[in-house]
Design a protein around this motif. Structure first.
Motif, PDB file in Angstrom:
ATOM      1  N   THR A 161       0.817  -1.211   0.000  1.00 14.02           N
ATOM      2  CA  THR A 161       0.000   0.000   0.000  1.00 14.02           C
ATOM      3  C   THR A 161       0.860   1.274   0.000  1.00 14.02           C
ATOM      4  OG1 THR A 161      -1.710  -1.242   1.146  1.00 14.02           O
ATOM      5  CG2 THR A 161      -1.939   1.136   1.157  1.00 14.02           C
ATOM      6  N   TYR A 162       2.073   1.195   0.554  1.00 15.30           N
ATOM      7  CA  TYR A 162       2.944   2.375   0.522  1.00 15.30           C
ATOM      8  C   TYR A 162       3.258   2.783  -0.918  1.00 15.30           C
ATOM      9  CZ  TYR A 162       3.611   1.660   5.523  1.00 15.30           C
ATOM     10  OH  TYR A 162       3.387   1.519   6.875  1.00 15.30           O
ATOM     11  N   LYS A 163       3.207   1.791  -1.829  1.00 16.46           N
ATOM     12  CA  LYS A 163       3.481   2.093  -3.242  1.00 16.46           C
ATOM     13  C   LYS A 163       2.360   2.899  -3.877  1.00 16.46           C
ATOM     14  CE  LYS A 163       4.467  -2.336  -4.143  1.00 16.46           C
ATOM     15  NZ  LYS A 163       4.735  -3.515  -4.965  1.00 16.46           N
ATOM     16  N   ALA A 164       1.171   2.892  -3.247  1.00 13.21           N
ATOM     17  CA  ALA A 164       0.040   3.650  -3.784  1.00 13.21           C
ATOM     18  C   ALA A 164       0.076   5.114  -3.336  1.00 13.21           C
ATOM     19  CB  ALA A 164      -1.275   3.014  -3.341  1.00 13.21           C
ATOM     20  N   LEU A 165       0.951   5.441  -2.395  1.00 16.82           N
ATOM     21  CA  LEU A 165       0.947   6.808  -1.856  1.00 16.82           C
ATOM     22  C   LEU A 165       1.135   7.852  -2.945  1.00 16.82           C
ATOM     23  CD1 LEU A 165       2.973   6.250   1.444  1.00 16.82           C
ATOM     24  CD2 LEU A 165       0.572   6.945   1.260  1.00 16.82           C
ATOM     25  N   GLY A 166       1.943   7.524  -3.955  1.00 20.71           N
ATOM     26  CA  GLY A 166       2.169   8.452  -5.063  1.00 20.71           C
ATOM     27  C   GLY A 166       0.869   8.798  -5.770  1.00 20.71           C
ATOM     28  N   ASP A 167      -0.009   7.801  -5.945  1.00 23.13           N
ATOM     29  CA  ASP A 167      -1.316   8.030  -6.577  1.00 23.13           C
ATOM     30  C   ASP A 167      -2.150   9.012  -5.756  1.00 23.13           C
ATOM     31  OD1 ASP A 167      -0.591   6.146  -8.421  1.00 23.13           O
ATOM     32  OD2 ASP A 167      -1.871   4.549  -7.629  1.00 23.13           O
ATOM     33  N   TYR A 168      -1.903   9.024  -4.449  1.00 23.68           N
ATOM     34  CA  TYR A 168      -2.644   9.910  -3.547  1.00 23.68           C
ATOM     35  C   TYR A 168      -1.936  11.258  -3.380  1.00 23.68           C
ATOM     36  CZ  TYR A 168      -5.865   6.200  -2.182  1.00 23.68           C
ATOM     37  OH  TYR A 168      -6.830   5.228  -2.178  1.00 23.68           O
ATOM     38  N   GLU A 169      -0.961  11.481  -4.262  1.00 21.76           N
ATOM     39  CA  GLU A 169      -0.181  12.715  -4.231  1.00 21.76           C
ATOM     40  C   GLU A 169       0.572  12.909  -2.925  1.00 21.76           C
ATOM     41  OE1 GLU A 169      -2.774  15.817  -5.728  1.00 21.76           O
ATOM     42  OE2 GLU A 169      -3.283  14.465  -7.372  1.00 21.76           O
ATOM     43  N   TRP A 225       6.724   8.250  -7.312  1.00 19.45           N
ATOM     44  CA  TRP A 225       5.455   8.853  -7.747  1.00 19.45           C
ATOM     45  C   TRP A 225       5.605   9.238  -9.207  1.00 19.45           C
ATOM     46  CZ3 TRP A 225       5.113  14.295  -8.879  1.00 19.45           C
ATOM     47  CH2 TRP A 225       6.299  15.016  -8.638  1.00 19.45           C
ATOM     48  N   GLU A 226       4.459   9.323  -9.892  1.00 16.61           N
ATOM     49  CA  GLU A 226       4.475   9.662 -11.319  1.00 16.61           C
ATOM     50  C   GLU A 226       4.143  11.130 -11.493  1.00 16.61           C
ATOM     51  OE1 GLU A 226       1.659   7.048 -13.119  1.00 16.61           O
ATOM     52  OE2 GLU A 226       3.081   5.388 -13.220  1.00 16.61           O
ATOM     53  N   ASP A 227       5.022  11.832 -12.175  1.00 16.84           N
ATOM     54  CA  ASP A 227       4.816  13.255 -12.407  1.00 16.84           C
ATOM     55  C   ASP A 227       4.017  13.446 -13.693  1.00 16.84           C
ATOM     56  OD1 ASP A 227       4.855  15.945 -12.641  1.00 16.84           O
ATOM     57  OD2 ASP A 227       7.013  16.163 -12.284  1.00 16.84           O
ATOM     58  N   GLU A 228       2.726  13.779 -13.511  1.00 17.60           N
ATOM     59  CA  GLU A 228       1.838  13.957 -14.668  1.00 17.60           C
ATOM     60  C   GLU A 228       2.324  15.060 -15.599  1.00 17.60           C
ATOM     61  OE1 GLU A 228      -2.694  13.896 -14.327  1.00 17.60           O
ATOM     62  OE2 GLU A 228      -2.004  13.912 -12.228  1.00 17.60           O
ATOM     63  N   LYS A 288       9.389   9.449 -10.256  1.00 18.13           N
ATOM     64  CA  LYS A 288      10.381  10.155  -9.443  1.00 18.13           C
ATOM     65  C   LYS A 288      10.391   9.561  -8.036  1.00 18.13           C
ATOM     66  CE  LYS A 288      10.034  14.121 -12.332  1.00 18.13           C
ATOM     67  NZ  LYS A 288       9.853  15.551 -12.528  1.00 18.13           N
ATOM     68  N   PRO A 289      11.580   9.517  -7.429  1.00 16.43           N
ATOM     69  CA  PRO A 289      11.648   8.908  -6.094  1.00 16.43           C
ATOM     70  C   PRO A 289      10.904   9.726  -5.048  1.00 16.43           C
ATOM     71  CG  PRO A 289      13.784   9.827  -6.734  1.00 16.43           C
ATOM     72  CD  PRO A 289      12.887   9.945  -7.928  1.00 16.43           C
ATOM     73  N   SER A 290      10.174   9.034  -4.170  1.00 12.05           N
ATOM     74  CA  SER A 290       9.454   9.712  -3.097  1.00 12.05           C
ATOM     75  C   SER A 290      10.291   9.796  -1.820  1.00 12.05           C
ATOM     76  CB  SER A 290       8.164   8.959  -2.765  1.00 12.05           C
ATOM     77  OG  SER A 290       7.321   8.884  -3.888  1.00 12.05           O
TER      78      SER A 290
END
Lengths: 102, 110, 134
Positions: free
Chosen positions: C66-74, C100-103, C110-112
């Motif tokens: 779930t920590y991998k989803a944090l990027g989706d949650y900005e 996280w993915e930079d739209e 990019k690394p979080s």
């Protein structure tokens, strides 16, 4: 008479492990479980204390708790034995008493 | 209310979400949707399958905002907006779609 | 609603207690309300994002993915205290590669994770409106 000590707290968070090591008599066994398994890892601030304790006590660590936390068995301090749940049961049966350091 | 699908009984919580997420099968979605008079088209299945994959990877049901964005990236901008998703799932794409997909209620959904 | 800076401080190892999971759930809820959320991993909290967690043997849910989803949650700012890693014999390589993915940059990953010293982390704390410790 030999006692099995179980420690389930991280050595970084509580002094359960150091108290247990300090107060366990020669020839006793210590089993690290749950967050206690961090005490079995090499290269930490507590590794020397734990290695030193192995002169007097046999130390075990519960494999499934290591795996859950992503802690590799390869990085467990030399001389600590990794056991599974049936090993846990055997240890309990082998020792007359069991002391939990909560 | 438990429901029947494929000759088996599936338990749900008081809001209708499946209790045993691992027991989900496609027929569960069909039955749960029928109980709410919601026919499932290919467009619905696209979203349900997406949610299943998302849950497999991240172990959570995504919030609507996250779902919308991710759908847009995966299935195209024309589908990655709340209008499109609410038309498919009028009770809320998070709540309703997650329920049919056998996921827990999205975190942050009240 | 004005956007506030929320910092969640994670100080407990996962699975032994419920703090790590509770914190993660609150983070996801907070992020759903579009606040400026960042996380700090301090002390045993660094164990939460260690690689290779596998909970089959203990019958608990492995929530590390779930920590991998944090990027989706900005949630893109994960501060890890260097001193805490070192005390545990860990390095960045032992942590999950969270990105996280930079739209705005063609979804570039990019690394979080930001490895910071205690001193640097103290400065980050000072910039927050709300600090919650778990």
């Amino acid at each position: 008479m030999s006692t099995l000590h179980t420690v389930n707290k991280s050595p970084f968070e509580r002094d359960s492990l150091s108290a247990c090591i300090r107060l366990a008599s020669k020839g006793h066994a210590i089993l690290l479980i749950e967050d206690g398994v961090f005490g079995a890892m090499a290269g930490t601030d507590h590794s020397d204390m734990v290695s030193g304790a192995m002169k007097d006590a046999t130390i075990y660590v519960l494999g499934p708790d290591l795996a859950a936390r992503g802690m590799s068995e390869d990085r467990v301090i030399d001389g600590i034995q990794v056991v599974d749940y049936s090993g846990f049961v055997e240890l309990t049966a082998k020792h007359e008493t069991c002391q939990s350091w909560l | 209310m438990p429901f029947e699908a494929n000759g088996k009984t599936f338990e749900t919580d008081e809001e209708g979400y499946m209790v045993d997420l691992g027991s989900w099968e496609p027929d569960c979605a069909t039955v749960m949707a029928e109980l709410e008079d919601q026919p499932l088209t290919d467009a619905h299945w696209e979203v349900l399958n997406f949610l299943r994959e998302y849950y497999d990877e991240y172990q959570i049901a995504p919030a609507v905002r996250v779902l919308t964005k991710a759908i847009g990236k995966k299935l195209g901008k024309d589908k990655g907006n709340s209008k499109y998703l609410y038309e498919l799932f009028p009770y809320g794409p998070g709540k309703q779609a997650c329920k049919y997909a056998g996921l827990p209620k999205p975190t942050g959904c009240v | 609603m004005a956007i506030k800076k929320f910092m969640f401080v994670n100080r407990k190892a996962p699975y032994g207690t419920v703090y790590a999971l509770e914190s993660l759930e609150v983070v996801l809820i907070g992020a759903a309300f579009e606040q400026d959320v960042s996380l700090a991993f301090v002390g045993d909290g660094v164990y939460q994002i260690c690689k290779g967690q596998s909970t089959d043997g203990i019958g608990m849910k492995n929530f590390s993915p779930t920590y991998k989803a944090l990027g989706d949650y900005e949630v893109t700012k994960l501060y890890v205290e260097k001193e805490s890693l070192e005390a545990r014999g860990l390095t960045l390589d032992d942590l999950m590669p969270l990105v996280w993915e930079d739209e705005d940059d063609d979804y570039a990953e990019k690394p979080s994770i930001r490895l910071v010293s205690s001193e640097e982390l103290a400065t980050v704390f000072d910039e927050q409106d709300v600090v919650l410790s778990f």
